[in-house]
Design a protein around this motif. Sequence first.
Motif, short mmCIF file in Angstrom:
data_model
loop_
_atom_site.label_atom_id
_atom_site.label_comp_id
_atom_site.label_asym_id
_atom_site.label_seq_id
_atom_site.Cartn_x
_atom_site.Cartn_y
_atom_site.Cartn_z
N ALA A 1 -58.67 11.76 -123.73
CA ALA A 1 -59.73 10.97 -123.87
C ALA A 1 -61.09 11.67 -124.17
CB ALA A 1 -59.91 10.25 -122.67
N VAL A 2 -61.75 11.22 -124.80
CA VAL A 2 -63.38 11.94 -124.83
C VAL A 2 -63.93 12.21 -123.52
CG1 VAL A 2 -63.74 10.85 -127.24
CG2 VAL A 2 -64.50 9.65 -125.25
N THR A 3 -63.75 11.42 -122.55
CA THR A 3 -64.61 11.62 -121.17
C THR A 3 -63.70 12.98 -120.89
OG1 THR A 3 -62.74 10.13 -120.38
CG2 THR A 3 -64.79 9.13 -120.85
N ARG A 4 -62.85 13.48 -121.37
CA ARG A 4 -62.02 14.86 -120.97
C ARG A 4 -62.13 15.85 -121.65
NH1 ARG A 4 -56.46 12.21 -118.10
NH2 ARG A 4 -57.56 10.90 -116.58
N ALA A 5 -62.92 15.67 -122.84
CA ALA A 5 -63.04 16.79 -123.80
C ALA A 5 -63.47 17.88 -123.27
CB ALA A 5 -63.88 16.42 -125.00
N ASP A 6 -64.35 18.11 -122.32
CA ASP A 6 -65.08 19.30 -121.85
C ASP A 6 -64.79 19.74 -120.74
OD1 ASP A 6 -66.73 19.54 -123.99
OD2 ASP A 6 -67.91 18.02 -123.35
N MET A 7 -63.41 19.11 -120.12
CA MET A 7 -63.06 19.50 -118.61
C MET A 7 -62.54 20.83 -118.51
SD MET A 7 -59.69 17.64 -116.97
CE MET A 7 -58.71 17.96 -118.43
N PRO A 8 -63.13 21.56 -117.32
CA PRO A 8 -62.92 22.84 -117.34
C PRO A 8 -61.34 22.89 -116.79
CG PRO A 8 -64.25 22.24 -115.60
CD PRO A 8 -63.97 20.96 -116.53
N ILE A 9 -61.00 24.22 -116.35
CA ILE A 9 -59.79 24.45 -115.86
C ILE A 9 -59.74 24.03 -114.17
CG2 ILE A 9 -57.53 26.05 -115.25
CD1 ILE A 9 -58.45 26.94 -118.28
N PHE A 10 -60.75 24.88 -113.70
CA PHE A 10 -61.14 24.68 -112.48
C PHE A 10 -62.46 24.27 -112.21
CE2 PHE A 10 -58.37 28.67 -112.73
CZ PHE A 10 -57.52 28.64 -111.58
N GLU A 11 -62.48 23.25 -111.19
CA GLU A 11 -63.72 22.38 -110.88
C GLU A 11 -63.67 22.07 -109.60
OE1 GLU A 11 -64.03 18.87 -113.18
OE2 GLU A 11 -61.83 18.57 -113.07
N LYS A 12 -64.59 21.64 -109.06
CA LYS A 12 -64.84 21.00 -107.56
C LYS A 12 -65.01 19.45 -107.73
CE LYS A 12 -66.30 25.10 -104.84
NZ LYS A 12 -67.25 25.47 -103.83
N ASP A 13 -64.23 18.93 -106.65
CA ASP A 13 -64.16 17.55 -106.62
C ASP A 13 -65.45 17.02 -105.63
OD1 ASP A 13 -63.63 17.72 -104.07
OD2 ASP A 13 -61.62 17.06 -104.29
N ILE A 14 -65.88 15.90 -105.23
CA ILE A 14 -66.93 15.28 -104.51
C ILE A 14 -66.88 15.94 -103.04
CG2 ILE A 14 -67.13 13.28 -105.95
CD1 ILE A 14 -65.87 11.63 -103.86
N LYS A 15 -65.56 16.31 -102.60
CA LYS A 15 -65.49 16.71 -101.35
C LYS A 15 -65.55 18.53 -101.33
CE LYS A 15 -64.80 12.84 -99.31
NZ LYS A 15 -65.60 12.31 -98.09
N HIS A 16 -65.72 19.00 -102.50
CA HIS A 16 -65.98 20.31 -102.63
C HIS A 16 -64.78 21.06 -102.51
CE1 HIS A 16 -70.12 20.15 -102.70
NE2 HIS A 16 -70.25 19.21 -101.54
N ARG A 17 -63.47 20.39 -102.86
CA ARG A 17 -62.11 20.86 -102.94
C ARG A 17 -62.07 21.61 -104.43
NH1 ARG A 17 -60.96 15.53 -101.52
NH2 ARG A 17 -60.23 15.41 -99.20
N ILE A 18 -61.10 22.55 -104.52
CA ILE A 18 -60.84 23.00 -105.80
C ILE A 18 -59.99 22.12 -106.47
CG2 ILE A 18 -60.06 24.75 -107.49
CD1 ILE A 18 -62.59 25.43 -105.84
N LYS A 19 -60.39 21.72 -107.85
CA LYS A 19 -59.50 20.78 -108.57
C LYS A 19 -58.94 21.58 -109.69
CE LYS A 19 -60.03 15.81 -110.16
NZ LYS A 19 -61.09 14.96 -110.44
N VAL A 20 -57.79 21.67 -109.53
CA VAL A 20 -57.18 22.55 -110.77
C VAL A 20 -56.35 21.46 -112.08
CG1 VAL A 20 -55.64 24.51 -111.46
CG2 VAL A 20 -56.56 24.10 -109.15
N ASN A 21 -57.00 21.85 -113.23
CA ASN A 21 -56.46 21.27 -114.40
C ASN A 21 -55.59 22.10 -115.36
OD1 ASN A 21 -58.00 18.93 -113.60
ND2 ASN A 21 -59.56 20.27 -114.13
#
Length: 243
Positions: A159-179
Amino acid sequence: MVYSLETPVQIDNLDLDELNQRFESAHPREILAWCVANIPTKLVQTSAFNVDDLVITDILYRELKPKKAVPVMFLDTLHHFPQTLELVAKAAKLYNLDLQVYKVPEINSREAFAAAYGDALWDRDIQKFHYVTKIEPLQRGLSELGAVAWITGRRRDQAVTRADMPIFEKDIKHRIKVNPIAAWTRKESWGYVSEHNVIYNPLHDQGYPSIGDEPITTQVAPGEDERAGRWRGTGKTECGIHI
């Protein structure tokens, strides 16, 4: 391949920019291997058991085989297709998953859900429907499992909303989110499925490239966006758990 554990990293000290640069061109196997080695005890996979999720599960459970199995969290919204629930049970048995199921507390059927929240809540208030069935159970599950990092099956080309998604990011609770399959295409995911005989939802062969809740998931016509059948007519592009 059995992947041995290294010294766990300190999550707060991770340089996500450096990790994203290092793994941008890496195979998902390498990304997941790094996670298993460096975040061994508090890593969770979240899965809707779509094809991309099962690619990740296959890599984790068949290829990497960590000494401590990575829990696989499934959100039972009580409104899944029967085929989805059958696939969850099949995958759990096939891979001997550490399956963790989260849902609305004390409600165990669609009928009980309707009694508590009224008929067709998704038509009247889709934001509330998603909060009750997905957002709250997800956050509760990640908290109860003590997750410091969680894995998703999102791709940039979904989706266009995911076009710039990184592999590693942080969620709203500061957990690591892995894609780990962020840079993959739909073709690459299905190529992996074909090469390794990964099981998948039969609805994928019936015009459902992306599968969510039965009442609000429709078939996708040729030429439509992969996720066009999700929440059709609502203007939504995400259910809320990734915002």
